[in-house]
Scaffold this motif. Structure first.
Motif, PDB file in Angstrom:
ATOM      1  N   LEU A  43       7.408   5.282  13.140  1.00 47.58           N
ATOM      2  CA  LEU A  43       6.809   4.011  12.323  1.00 47.58           C
ATOM      3  C   LEU A  43       5.392   3.481  12.385  1.00 47.58           C
ATOM      4  N   GLU A  44       5.029   3.435  13.629  1.00 43.87           N
ATOM      5  CA  GLU A  44       3.611   3.101  14.039  1.00 43.87           C
ATOM      6  C   GLU A  44       2.728   3.929  13.408  1.00 43.87           C
ATOM      7  N   ARG A  45       3.069   5.239  13.296  1.00 44.98           N
ATOM      8  CA  ARG A  45       2.309   6.234  12.813  1.00 44.98           C
ATOM      9  C   ARG A  45       1.950   6.029  11.201  1.00 44.98           C
ATOM     10  N   VAL A  46       3.157   5.725  10.744  1.00 43.34           N
ATOM     11  CA  VAL A  46       3.356   5.305   9.240  1.00 43.34           C
ATOM     12  C   VAL A  46       2.505   4.124   8.833  1.00 43.34           C
ATOM     13  N   ARG A  47       2.650   3.196   9.700  1.00 49.39           N
ATOM     14  CA  ARG A  47       1.863   1.906   9.564  1.00 49.39           C
ATOM     15  C   ARG A  47       0.396   2.210   9.561  1.00 49.39           C
ATOM     16  N   GLN A  48      -0.043   3.060  10.482  1.00 49.37           N
ATOM     17  CA  GLN A  48      -1.331   3.384  10.659  1.00 49.37           C
ATOM     18  C   GLN A  48      -1.960   4.235   9.385  1.00 49.37           C
ATOM     19  N   ALA A  49      -0.960   5.007   8.950  1.00 48.20           N
ATOM     20  CA  ALA A  49      -1.404   5.628   7.715  1.00 48.20           C
ATOM     21  C   ALA A  49      -1.304   5.057   6.409  1.00 48.20           C
ATOM     22  N   ALA A  50      -0.617   3.908   6.252  1.00 47.00           N
ATOM     23  CA  ALA A  50      -0.737   3.353   5.173  1.00 47.00           C
ATOM     24  C   ALA A  50      -2.000   2.315   5.270  1.00 47.00           C
ATOM     25  N   VAL A  51      -2.445   1.796   6.430  1.00 42.31           N
ATOM     26  CA  VAL A  51      -3.969   1.158   6.497  1.00 42.31           C
ATOM     27  C   VAL A  51      -4.996   2.128   6.204  1.00 42.31           C
ATOM     28  N   ALA A  52      -4.591   3.345   6.478  1.00 46.71           N
ATOM     29  CA  ALA A  52      -5.776   4.507   6.469  1.00 46.71           C
ATOM     30  C   ALA A  52      -6.147   4.795   4.932  1.00 46.71           C
ATOM     31  N   CYS A  53      -4.891   4.898   4.300  1.00 45.84           N
ATOM     32  CA  CYS A  53      -5.005   5.354   2.872  1.00 45.84           C
ATOM     33  C   CYS A  53      -5.905   4.710   2.212  1.00 45.84           C
ATOM     34  N   PRO A  54      -6.871   5.389   1.581  1.00 41.64           N
ATOM     35  CA  PRO A  54      -8.082   4.796   0.710  1.00 41.64           C
ATOM     36  C   PRO A  54      -7.856   4.029  -0.453  1.00 41.64           C
ATOM     37  N   VAL A  55      -6.659   4.408  -0.858  1.00 46.18           N
ATOM     38  CA  VAL A  55      -6.159   4.154  -2.150  1.00 46.18           C
ATOM     39  C   VAL A  55      -4.992   2.910  -2.178  1.00 46.18           C
ATOM     40  N   GLN A  56      -4.358   2.710  -0.873  1.00 52.26           N
ATOM     41  CA  GLN A  56      -3.086   1.961  -0.532  1.00 52.26           C
ATOM     42  C   GLN A  56      -2.183   2.296  -1.318  1.00 52.26           C
ATOM     43  N   ALA A  57      -1.833   3.761  -1.333  1.00 54.38           N
ATOM     44  CA  ALA A  57      -0.841   4.350  -2.023  1.00 54.38           C
ATOM     45  C   ALA A  57       0.567   4.448  -1.413  1.00 54.38           C
ATOM     46  N   ILE A  58       0.515   4.016   0.067  1.00 56.02           N
ATOM     47  CA  ILE A  58       1.753   4.057   0.803  1.00 56.02           C
ATOM     48  C   ILE A  58       2.288   2.496   0.932  1.00 56.02           C
ATOM     49  N   LEU A  59       3.499   2.502   0.451  1.00 58.55           N
ATOM     50  CA  LEU A  59       4.049   0.945   0.311  1.00 58.55           C
ATOM     51  C   LEU A  59       5.152   1.368   1.367  1.00 58.55           C
ATOM     52  N   LEU A  60       5.346   0.188   2.190  1.00 62.14           N
ATOM     53  CA  LEU A  60       6.128   0.223   3.302  1.00 62.14           C
ATOM     54  C   LEU A  60       7.427  -0.610   3.065  1.00 62.14           C
ATOM     55  N   GLY A  61       8.520  -0.513   3.907  1.00 59.26           N
ATOM     56  CA  GLY A  61       9.732  -0.992   3.590  1.00 59.26           C
ATOM     57  C   GLY A  61       9.762  -2.412   2.832  1.00 59.26           C
ATOM     58  N   GLU A  62       8.952  -3.330   3.691  1.00 61.16           N
ATOM     59  CA  GLU A  62       8.974  -4.595   3.189  1.00 61.16           C
ATOM     60  C   GLU A  62       8.596  -4.951   1.813  1.00 61.16           C
ATOM     61  N   GLU A  63       7.982  -4.049   1.103  1.00 58.66           N
ATOM     62  CA  GLU A  63       7.218  -4.133   0.122  1.00 58.66           C
ATOM     63  C   GLU A  63       7.837  -3.396  -1.158  1.00 58.66           C
ATOM     64  N   VAL A  64       8.873  -2.574  -0.684  1.00 57.86           N
ATOM     65  CA  VAL A  64       9.782  -1.800  -1.291  1.00 57.86           C
ATOM     66  C   VAL A  64      11.041  -2.423  -1.888  1.00 57.86           C
ATOM     67  N   SER A  65      11.311  -2.388  -3.063  1.00 58.00           N
ATOM     68  CA  SER A  65      12.572  -2.801  -3.435  1.00 58.00           C
ATOM     69  C   SER A  65      13.523  -1.423  -3.601  1.00 58.00           C
ATOM     70  N   VAL A  66      14.269  -1.272  -3.049  1.00 52.36           N
ATOM     71  CA  VAL A  66      15.130  -0.298  -2.852  1.00 52.36           C
ATOM     72  C   VAL A  66      16.449  -0.347  -3.933  1.00 52.36           C
ATOM     73  N   GLY A  67      16.761   0.341  -4.686  1.00 54.85           N
ATOM     74  CA  GLY A  67      17.917  -0.170  -5.668  1.00 54.85           C
ATOM     75  C   GLY A  67      18.989  -1.000  -4.846  1.00 54.85           C
ATOM     76  N   GLY A  68      19.260  -2.248  -5.404  1.00 57.15           N
ATOM     77  CA  GLY A  68      20.216  -2.826  -4.826  1.00 57.15           C
ATOM     78  C   GLY A  68      19.686  -3.843  -3.957  1.00 57.15           C
ATOM     79  N   ARG A  69      19.814  -3.613  -2.593  1.00 58.66           N
ATOM     80  CA  ARG A  69      18.932  -4.632  -1.483  1.00 58.66           C
ATOM     81  C   ARG A  69      17.949  -3.946  -0.846  1.00 58.66           C
TER      82      ARG A  69
END
Ligand code: SF4
Length: 69
Positions: A43-69
């Motif tokens: 998780l921590e690595r993925v958070r860092q990756a999301a911050v580092a992505c130059p185009v903010q292409a990585i959306l983390l769970g809180e921002e993702v609506s996964v079908g249903g809930r």
């Protein structure tokens, strides 16, 4: 946690691949493959990756609506 990478934004900069190689990898020159269900120990690595992505292409769970809930 689940993640989504907006592949229409992703430019294949591979920052995420360097930061979280167990979750993101490049297939060929610029096709990004990733594991949508992120293991807790990555998780921590993925958070860092999301911050580092130059185009903010990585959306983390809180921002993702996964079908249903
Ligand atoms: S850092 Fe962002 S733009 Fe680069 S490969 Fe990863 S998701 Fe794509």
């Amino acid at each position: 946690m689940r993640i989504v990478v907006d592949l229409t934004r992703c430019q294949g900069y591979a920052q995420c691949v360097f930061l979280a190689p167990r979750v993101f990898r490049l297939h060929g020159e610029e096709a990004l493959l990733y594991t949508p269900a992120v293991p807790d120990d990555q998780l921590e690595r993925v958070r860092q990756a999301a911050v580092a992505c130059p185009v903010q292409a990585i959306l983390l769970g809180e921002e993702v609506s996964v079908g249903g809930r």
